[in-house]
Design a protein around this motif. Structure first.
Motif, mmCIF file in Angstrom:
data_model
loop_
_atom_site.group_PDB
_atom_site.id
_atom_site.type_symbol
_atom_site.label_atom_id
_atom_site.label_comp_id
_atom_site.label_asym_id
_atom_site.label_seq_id
_atom_site.Cartn_x
_atom_site.Cartn_y
_atom_site.Cartn_z
ATOM 1 N N TRP A 1 -28.566 -23.882 10.115
ATOM 2 C CA TRP A 1 -28.973 -23.153 8.913
ATOM 3 C C TRP A 1 -27.848 -22.286 8.357
ATOM 4 O O TRP A 1 -27.999 -21.672 7.298
ATOM 5 C CB TRP A 1 -30.184 -22.269 9.214
ATOM 6 N N LEU B 1 -38.234 -18.069 13.252
ATOM 7 C CA LEU B 1 -38.348 -19.507 13.443
ATOM 8 C C LEU B 1 -37.888 -19.930 14.834
ATOM 9 O O LEU B 1 -37.097 -19.246 15.482
ATOM 10 C CB LEU B 1 -37.526 -20.233 12.378
ATOM 11 N N LEU C 1 -41.002 -25.386 5.214
ATOM 12 C CA LEU C 1 -40.822 -23.942 5.067
ATOM 13 C C LEU C 1 -41.194 -23.497 3.653
ATOM 14 O O LEU C 1 -41.838 -22.462 3.464
ATOM 15 C CB LEU C 1 -39.379 -23.556 5.377
ATOM 16 N N SER D 1 -37.807 -30.111 7.147
ATOM 17 C CA SER D 1 -37.967 -28.721 7.586
ATOM 18 C C SER D 1 -37.947 -27.770 6.399
ATOM 19 O O SER D 1 -38.749 -26.835 6.318
ATOM 20 C CB SER D 1 -36.851 -28.349 8.563
ATOM 21 N N ARG D 2 -37.023 -28.010 5.480
ATOM 22 C CA ARG D 2 -36.941 -27.141 4.300
ATOM 23 C C ARG D 2 -38.200 -27.227 3.453
ATOM 24 O O ARG D 2 -38.699 -26.218 2.941
ATOM 25 C CB ARG D 2 -35.710 -27.491 3.463
ATOM 26 N N THR E 1 -44.937 -23.332 3.342
ATOM 27 C CA THR E 1 -45.470 -22.176 4.064
ATOM 28 C C THR E 1 -45.292 -20.899 3.259
ATOM 29 O O THR E 1 -46.231 -20.134 3.055
ATOM 30 C CB THR E 1 -44.761 -22.031 5.421
ATOM 31 N N LEU F 1 -44.734 -25.618 11.889
ATOM 32 C CA LEU F 1 -43.453 -25.829 11.224
ATOM 33 C C LEU F 1 -42.552 -26.788 12.010
ATOM 34 O O LEU F 1 -41.832 -27.590 11.418
ATOM 35 C CB LEU F 1 -42.733 -24.496 11.008
ATOM 36 N N THR G 1 -44.956 -20.668 13.158
ATOM 37 C CA THR G 1 -43.511 -20.862 13.248
ATOM 38 C C THR G 1 -43.055 -21.833 14.334
ATOM 39 O O THR G 1 -42.040 -22.514 14.180
ATOM 40 C CB THR G 1 -42.822 -19.509 13.482
ATOM 41 N N GLY H 1 -46.132 -28.484 6.808
ATOM 42 C CA GLY H 1 -46.026 -27.342 5.919
ATOM 43 C C GLY H 1 -47.350 -26.884 5.350
ATOM 44 O O GLY H 1 -47.606 -25.677 5.236
ATOM 45 N N VAL I 1 -37.423 -14.004 6.965
ATOM 46 C CA VAL I 1 -37.325 -15.188 7.826
ATOM 47 C C VAL I 1 -36.064 -15.096 8.669
ATOM 48 O O VAL I 1 -34.973 -14.853 8.148
ATOM 49 C CB VAL I 1 -37.281 -16.488 6.992
#
Length: 298
Positions: A156, A119, A133, A129-130, A136, A83, A79, A88, A149
């Motif tokens: 966000w 996170l 994630l 980032s999306r 992952t 990340l 995390t 990823g 999460v």
């Protein structure tokens, strides 16, 4: 419904939650804790992925406890390192390893609650980032094991509603991963849940402390020193009841662990929700007679 604290092994709980005569008997603390709560959140896994010996130790301890479960936190290598760098694929490999070595054994023994991915507060809502994630979470068996999460950067969340931003919500929803419904000085109030199970975390509301940039140990501890009032507990309970009405399971953890505040508030919440439990008087004064003794005898 599962209600507990983020951890159980705290020396400043002795004389407040744990009886003084248990000060030297840490091996008995979990059993005592489990007589009041049916779940605990293990945070040590964030700092270091546990080996087989440690996981088997939890299984051995948990096997003799009645209707008790552990929730675990994903390691920071996933995390807060992979990340953060939008790696990823690498994050997915490490997360999958944690699932095999820790999540699955606990689940196979009927002791797993959920797995938390908390996170980094520097992990922003951006396309890279999306996708990281998504990679992952897609590496995990989210249909068999419960995952949640916790987003911590404001990007966000929708500024007007306080709910999770649509793209992030839909990502979690597609994989049946819960968005953590958190309460804290900087956390928005949210009610929309992305999975068939709900995961709440209550951190306290000391805004003036959380906004300070200092990193001293005393400051870190004081961040978790908030004691929720009866009125605040009532408000939290109303939110929980609304969300849990449409979920298969709900997990709630208090992380304001300083001086056993989390344990006191968890019991208060159980009262508010009408959940039967053993009675326990947890003093909230600052006086502690066993702390210096424990520290000096290490």
């Amino acid at each position: 419904m599962f209600i507990g604290c983020s951890g159980w092994s705290f020396e400043d709980w002795v004389g407040r939650f744990y009886p003084v005569n248990m000060a030297r008997k840490k091996e008995e603390w979990l059993r005592y804790y489990s007589s009041y709560f049916n779940t605990v959140e293990i945070n040590s896994t964030f700092f270091r992925e546990p080996d087989d010996f440690i996981v088997n130790g939890w299984i051995k301890k948990g096997s003799v406890l009645k209707d008790f479960e552990f929730s675990v936190k994903m390691p920071q290598t996933v995390t807060h390192q992979a990340l953060i760098n939008n790696e990823g694929e690498q994050a997915g490999v490490m997360a999958s390893s944690f699932e095999v070595r820790c999540v699955k054994p606990l689940a196979d023994n009927g002791l797993l609650g959920a797995t938390l991915l908390q996170l980094s507060p520097y992990f922003k809502n951006e396309e890279g980032s999306r996708e990281a994630l998504r990679s992952t979470l897609s590496a995990l068996d989210t249909e068999i094991y419960r995952y949640a999460v916790e987003f911590r950067h404001r990007s966000w969340f929708d500024n007007s509603s306080g709910e999770l931003e649509t793209r992030a919500f839909e990502l979690l929803q597609s994989l049946n991963v819960a968005n953590v419904l958190a309460d804290g000085p900087e956390a928005p109030v949210a009610k929309e849940c992305s999975a068939n199970h709900a995961y709440f975390r209550f951190h306290g509301r000391k805004r003036e402390v959380w906004s300070d940039d200092e990193q001293e140990e005393s400051l870190r501890l004081s961040r978790f020193d908030h004691l929720y009032t009866d009125e605040e507990i009532k408000q939290l309970a109303a939110n929980i009841q609304e969300v849990s009405a449409t979920r298969s399971q709900t997990r709630i953890y208090f992380s304001n662990n300083s001086r056993a505040r989390s344990a006191r508030n968890a019991l208060q919440l159980m009262d508010q929700l009408g959940i039967a439990h053993k009675e326990k008087d947890i003093p909230v004064d600052d006086h502690s007679t066993v702390g210096p003794f424990l520290m000096s005898k290490r």
